[in-house]
Motif scaffolding. Structure first.
Motif, PDB file in Angstrom:
ATOM      1  N   LYS A  30       0.839  -1.193   0.000  1.00 29.43           N
ATOM      2  CA  LYS A  30       0.000   0.000   0.000  1.00 29.43           C
ATOM      3  C   LYS A  30       0.881   1.253   0.000  1.00 29.43           C
ATOM      4  O   LYS A  30       1.902   1.310   0.682  1.00 29.43           O
ATOM      5  N   ASP A  31       0.477   2.237  -0.793  1.00 30.89           N
ATOM      6  CA  ASP A  31       1.165   3.531  -0.921  1.00 30.89           C
ATOM      7  C   ASP A  31       2.462   3.458  -1.727  1.00 30.89           C
ATOM      8  O   ASP A  31       3.199   4.442  -1.798  1.00 30.89           O
ATOM      9  N   ILE A  32       2.752   2.316  -2.319  1.00 29.17           N
ATOM     10  CA  ILE A  32       3.898   2.202  -3.227  1.00 29.17           C
ATOM     11  C   ILE A  32       3.415   2.525  -4.636  1.00 29.17           C
ATOM     12  O   ILE A  32       2.453   1.936  -5.119  1.00 29.17           O
ATOM     13  N   ARG A  33       4.088   3.473  -5.285  1.00 32.45           N
ATOM     14  CA  ARG A  33       3.717   3.841  -6.664  1.00 32.45           C
ATOM     15  C   ARG A  33       4.742   3.284  -7.641  1.00 32.45           C
ATOM     16  O   ARG A  33       5.948   3.449  -7.446  1.00 32.45           O
ATOM     17  N   VAL A  34       4.240   2.660  -8.701  1.00 31.11           N
ATOM     18  CA  VAL A  34       5.089   2.025  -9.701  1.00 31.11           C
ATOM     19  C   VAL A  34       4.791   2.618 -11.073  1.00 31.11           C
ATOM     20  O   VAL A  34       3.629   2.642 -11.489  1.00 31.11           O
ATOM     21  N   ILE A  35       5.829   3.090 -11.767  1.00 35.32           N
ATOM     22  CA  ILE A  35       5.706   3.480 -13.173  1.00 35.32           C
ATOM     23  C   ILE A  35       6.179   2.290 -13.996  1.00 35.32           C
ATOM     24  O   ILE A  35       7.333   1.882 -13.905  1.00 35.32           O
ATOM     25  N   ASP A  36       5.281   1.732 -14.788  1.00 31.68           N
ATOM     26  CA  ASP A  36       5.602   0.516 -15.544  1.00 31.68           C
ATOM     27  C   ASP A  36       5.553   0.793 -17.039  1.00 31.68           C
ATOM     28  O   ASP A  36       4.482   0.925 -17.619  1.00 31.68           O
ATOM     29  N   MET A  37       6.722   0.866 -17.668  1.00 29.84           N
ATOM     30  CA  MET A  37       6.793   1.085 -19.116  1.00 29.84           C
ATOM     31  C   MET A  37       7.100  -0.208 -19.865  1.00 29.84           C
ATOM     32  O   MET A  37       7.617  -0.186 -20.974  1.00 29.84           O
ATOM     33  N   SER A  38       6.791  -1.328 -19.257  1.00 31.13           N
ATOM     34  CA  SER A  38       7.073  -2.616 -19.899  1.00 31.13           C
ATOM     35  C   SER A  38       5.859  -3.103 -20.668  1.00 31.13           C
ATOM     36  O   SER A  38       4.754  -2.575 -20.534  1.00 31.13           O
ATOM     37  N   HIS A  39       6.061  -4.148 -21.474  1.00 32.20           N
ATOM     38  CA  HIS A  39       4.990  -4.667 -22.311  1.00 32.20           C
ATOM     39  C   HIS A  39       5.181  -6.160 -22.554  1.00 32.20           C
ATOM     40  O   HIS A  39       6.222  -6.714 -22.262  1.00 32.20           O
ATOM     41  N   VAL A  40       4.182  -6.796 -23.081  1.00 36.60           N
ATOM     42  CA  VAL A  40       4.082  -8.225 -23.395  1.00 36.60           C
ATOM     43  C   VAL A  40       3.954  -9.042 -22.102  1.00 36.60           C
ATOM     44  O   VAL A  40       2.936  -8.928 -21.424  1.00 36.60           O
TER      45      VAL A  40
END
Length: 408
Positions: A6-16
């Motif tokens: 909780k309260d952890i923010r993730v930027i995810d630029m991955s795919h597939v």
């Protein structure tokens, strides 16, 4: 009890598969995962066709449940600026482009670290970030070929390559990503420091073949193809044909071997010095069964099993302490789990558009179910407006970005 992340923010630029599986774990454990996708098409997994047209097909939804979707063109100045602004307050940043790609847009680790020194940044690639092969694109079956995995699978003595029948390396590197990121989040929270994580399909393949890679690196021991045999090499650790299918048995130790031979009325094998290494078989410190004539022992066992039922043998062998299972297809096994009480498997389900997505879960169970999040996967760009507003981009700016095809 609050969700683990909780309260952890993730930027995810991955795919597939690989990167999205990493962030899927984080999302299901409570993190806010922002999935960055290209406008128009989004993640290639959205393109899977189903009977009712949707941009959240089962294959995509199973890997992206619980995330937010930001459809933005990172190749533009405004798009890259928006990602950097979001990253200022993020805990984790994930990407799986070829090495060097994200640097062109100022979204590499060094660039993100300048604005957020505590960032946990994970790069997933085919071959790692450095070296002559680093710029190559990596796909599961290609890495299986490269690393020798295709020559580890298949029948003993065969010379043709045999691919593992599912994207085992993609799944493994996704798990490695989630594990390493979770470890780094702990360090971030406890000591206030960031971390750069690098993992790759090649590294995941080597971990999947860890015992054999270790044997070769240490002792130059070359592993042979085992076919359907067990790792121990015991002649009763193999797969045998029965009257109603096939059964895999794991009578690895002398104790297990004796029990299986007794059940099959083949006790004489256990005292036959021409068939077994009796010194090893009767040693005080029990190891694995070593056969002098492994093919002959297997033939004797096979002859005894040929007219027996695999279903009955599975129960009989397990009852006396010999691990065994009738060979099933994946659908057969899943149907059995759904209707029988043989295992309590932590399946997960969530509503997605016109159906319920059912998955095998995360591979583990927690004693507090609130730690697992089972919300649906986002439509492409579903949260674009919300996320951009949260970082101070006003309606007029958003409209201009939309008109310039920077956003979806």
């Amino acid at each position: 009890m609050a969700s683990s992340l909780k309260d952890i923010r993730v930027i995810d630029m991955s795919h597939v598969i690989a990167g999205p599986l990493s962030s899927f774990y984080l999302a299901q454990l409570g993190a806010e995962v922002i999935k960055v996708e290209k406008p128009g098409a989004g993640d290639v997994m959205r393109a899977n066709k189903e009977s009712i047209p949707t941009d959240t097909p089962t294959a995509f939804s199973g890997l992206n449940a619980g995330k937010k979707s930001l459809a933005i063109d990172i190749r533009t100045i405004d798009g890259a600026d928006a990602i950097r602004t979001l990253a200022k307050d993020a805990n984790v940043f994930i990407e799986n482009f070829r090495p060097g790609v994200v640097k062109k847009y100022g979204l590499d680790y060094d660039s993100i670290r300048k604005i957020n020194p505590k960032i946990v940044y994970c790069s997933i690639s085919g071959y790692g970030q450095k070296g002559n092969w680093s710029k190559r694109g990596g796909y599961d079956q290609v890495i299986q070929a490269l690393t020798g995995m295709m020559m580890m699978s298949g029948p003993e003595g065969a010379t043709d390559p045999t691919k593992v029948g599912f994207p085992v390396i993609d799944i493994a590197v996704g798990m490695l990503g989630a594990l390493s990121i979770t470890s780094a989040i702990y360090q971030q929270e406890k000591y206030g420091v960031g971390q750069y994580i690098e993992t790759s399909l090649v590294q995941a393949a080597l971990m999947l073949m860890y015992p054999f890679a270790t044997d070769y690196l240490t002792d130059k021991k070359i592993a042979k193809r085992l076919g359907n045999k067990g790792y121990s090499g015991s002649p009763a650790s193999d797969t045998f044909q029965c009257i109603d299918g096939w059964i895999s048995t794991a009578a690895n130790t002398p104790t297990q071997f004796k029990k299986m031979m007794h059940l099959l009325e083949l006790d004489e094998i256990c005292t036959n010095a021409e068939l077994l290494d009796l010194g090893a078989f009767n040693a005080k410190n029990e190891g694995f069964v070593i056969a002098k004539q492994a093919d002959l022992v297997k033939e004797i066992i096979q002859n005894a099993l040929h007219q027996k039922s695999a279903v009955e043998l599975e129960n009989q062998l397990n009852e006396v302490g010999v691990p065994a299972a009738k060979v099933r297809t994946l659908p057969e096994f899943l149907e059995e789990l759904l209707v029988d009480e043989n295992m309590k498997t932590p399946f997960m389900a969530f509503n997605q558009a016109n159906k319920v997505i059912k998955t095998a879960g995360l591979g583990f169970a927690l004693n507090n179910g609130d730690q697992i999040k089972t919300t649906s996967a986002p439509t492409l760009g579903e949260h674009t407006h919300e996320l951009l507003k949260s970082i101070g981009i006003n309606e007029d700016q958003i409209g201009k970005m939309m008109a310039a095809n920077i956003l979806r």
